[in-house]
Write a protein that holds these residues in place. Structure first.
Motif, PDB file in Angstrom:
ATOM      1  N   LEU A  93     -15.552 -43.550 -33.562  1.00 50.80           N
ATOM      2  CA  LEU A  93     -16.223 -44.850 -33.559  1.00 50.80           C
ATOM      3  C   LEU A  93     -15.524 -45.880 -32.668  1.00 50.80           C
ATOM      4  CD1 LEU A  93     -16.818 -45.118 -37.410  1.00 50.80           C
ATOM      5  CD2 LEU A  93     -18.438 -44.356 -35.667  1.00 50.80           C
ATOM      6  N   GLU A  94     -14.299 -45.586 -32.282  1.00 48.93           N
ATOM      7  CA  GLU A  94     -13.487 -46.564 -31.559  1.00 48.93           C
ATOM      8  C   GLU A  94     -14.144 -47.050 -30.274  1.00 48.93           C
ATOM      9  OE1 GLU A  94      -9.189 -46.836 -29.332  1.00 48.93           O
ATOM     10  OE2 GLU A  94      -9.486 -45.307 -30.844  1.00 48.93           O
TER      11      GLU A  94
ATOM     12  N   GLU B 140     -16.613 -51.347 -27.139  1.00 48.12           N
ATOM     13  CA  GLU B 140     -17.713 -51.715 -26.252  1.00 48.12           C
ATOM     14  C   GLU B 140     -18.469 -52.929 -26.800  1.00 48.12           C
ATOM     15  OE1 GLU B 140     -21.836 -49.573 -25.181  1.00 48.12           O
ATOM     16  OE2 GLU B 140     -20.046 -48.411 -24.632  1.00 48.12           O
ATOM     17  N   GLY B 141     -18.787 -52.919 -28.089  1.00 49.13           N
ATOM     18  CA  GLY B 141     -19.472 -54.049 -28.720  1.00 49.13           C
ATOM     19  C   GLY B 141     -18.634 -55.312 -28.708  1.00 49.13           C
ATOM     20  N   LEU B 142     -17.352 -55.171 -28.983  1.00 48.60           N
ATOM     21  CA  LEU B 142     -16.435 -56.307 -28.984  1.00 48.60           C
ATOM     22  C   LEU B 142     -16.391 -56.958 -27.600  1.00 48.60           C
ATOM     23  CD1 LEU B 142     -13.742 -57.356 -30.861  1.00 48.60           C
ATOM     24  CD2 LEU B 142     -12.656 -56.328 -28.897  1.00 48.60           C
ATOM     25  N   LEU B 143     -16.234 -56.149 -26.569  1.00 49.54           N
ATOM     26  CA  LEU B 143     -16.131 -56.677 -25.215  1.00 49.54           C
ATOM     27  C   LEU B 143     -17.460 -57.211 -24.697  1.00 49.54           C
ATOM     28  CD1 LEU B 143     -13.669 -54.080 -23.675  1.00 49.54           C
ATOM     29  CD2 LEU B 143     -13.170 -56.371 -24.547  1.00 49.54           C
TER      30      LEU B 143
ATOM     31  N   VAL C  38     -10.418 -60.138 -31.673  1.00 50.85           N
ATOM     32  CA  VAL C  38     -11.407 -60.739 -32.560  1.00 50.85           C
ATOM     33  C   VAL C  38     -12.461 -61.511 -31.764  1.00 50.85           C
ATOM     34  CG1 VAL C  38     -11.746 -62.327 -34.506  1.00 50.85           C
ATOM     35  CG2 VAL C  38      -9.602 -61.048 -34.307  1.00 50.85           C
ATOM     36  N   THR C  39     -13.729 -61.277 -32.089  1.00 52.01           N
ATOM     37  CA  THR C  39     -14.834 -62.107 -31.622  1.00 52.01           C
ATOM     38  C   THR C  39     -15.534 -62.647 -32.866  1.00 52.01           C
ATOM     39  OG1 THR C  39     -16.407 -60.281 -31.567  1.00 52.01           O
ATOM     40  CG2 THR C  39     -15.162 -60.693 -29.531  1.00 52.01           C
ATOM     41  N   THR C  40     -16.650 -63.303 -32.674  1.00 49.38           N
ATOM     42  CA  THR C  40     -17.371 -63.862 -33.820  1.00 49.38           C
ATOM     43  C   THR C  40     -17.846 -62.793 -34.785  1.00 49.38           C
ATOM     44  OG1 THR C  40     -18.126 -65.670 -32.415  1.00 49.38           O
ATOM     45  CG2 THR C  40     -19.299 -65.357 -34.470  1.00 49.38           C
TER      46      THR C  40
ATOM     47  N   THR D 132     -13.936 -54.017 -19.050  1.00 48.90           N
ATOM     48  CA  THR D 132     -15.009 -55.004 -19.070  1.00 48.90           C
ATOM     49  C   THR D 132     -14.590 -56.352 -18.519  1.00 48.90           C
ATOM     50  OG1 THR D 132     -15.965 -53.911 -20.971  1.00 48.90           O
ATOM     51  CG2 THR D 132     -16.679 -56.148 -20.572  1.00 48.90           C
ATOM     52  N   LEU D 133     -13.396 -56.799 -18.859  1.00 46.82           N
ATOM     53  CA  LEU D 133     -12.984 -58.143 -18.488  1.00 46.82           C
ATOM     54  C   LEU D 133     -12.229 -58.198 -17.170  1.00 46.82           C
ATOM     55  CD1 LEU D 133     -11.915 -59.494 -21.987  1.00 46.82           C
ATOM     56  CD2 LEU D 133     -14.105 -59.689 -20.862  1.00 46.82           C
ATOM     57  N   GLY D 134     -11.872 -57.052 -16.615  1.00 47.78           N
ATOM     58  CA  GLY D 134     -11.199 -57.033 -15.331  1.00 47.78           C
ATOM     59  C   GLY D 134      -9.772 -57.474 -15.379  1.00 47.78           C
TER      60      GLY D 134
END
Length: 146
Positions: free
Chosen positions: A79-80, A85-88, A118-120, A142-144
């Motif tokens: 699941l990692e 992917e969802g977090l980013l 952590v995101t929302t 994702t964030l470079g």
């Protein structure tokens, strides 16, 4: 004659000694409690064993508790990638923010770090060295970063 054999998952390279399958000594709810006691409450194996025996009347060996903990980790491993992917994706969306923190974490006598992303809507935890590589492995694609 027919004989049903419980499914066994193929060995995971990250957990070569862990055998995950349908045949279990511990059910899902008890396994979740054991993981919670170990990770969230930071109880040792012996402390977890004592609590389960004295409060719930469940006598389990330290070996069975460790096996349960390792099986839970191996079961959650696939699941990692989806979680990260969802977090980013959320962090890079309009107005999205990714909070990152680390704190000391002792594991098997080794001084490591517990990284928290952590995101929302999402939280991911990693345990590892306090290095830029650890950070890059999570956020670079994702964030470079890095």
């Amino acid at each position: 004659m027919s004989r049903h054999i419980p499914h066994r998952q193929a060995p995971d390279p990250l957990y070569p000694e862990v055998d995950v399958g349908e045949w279990r000594l511990i059910g899902g709810n008890l396994a979740a409690l054991i993981v919670h006691l170990r990770l969230r409450s930071r109880l040792s194996l012996r402390g977890t064993q004592e609590l389960l025996r004295e409060v719930l009347g469940i006598p389990l060996s330290v070996g069975v508790l460790q096996q349960c903990f390792e099986e839970a980790a191996a079961s959650a491993s696939p699941l990692e990638d989806a979680l990260v992917e969802g977090l980013l994706a959320e962090a890079t969306a309009d107005g999205g923010v990714l909070y990152i923190d680390e704190t000391s974490w002792k594991e098997r006598g080794e001084a490591l770090w517990l990284w928290t992303f952590v995101t929302t809507l999402s939280v991911c935890f990693y345990v590892g060295q306090r290095t830029i590589e650890m950070l890059d492995n999570v956020i670079s694609p994702t964030l470079g970063a890095g």
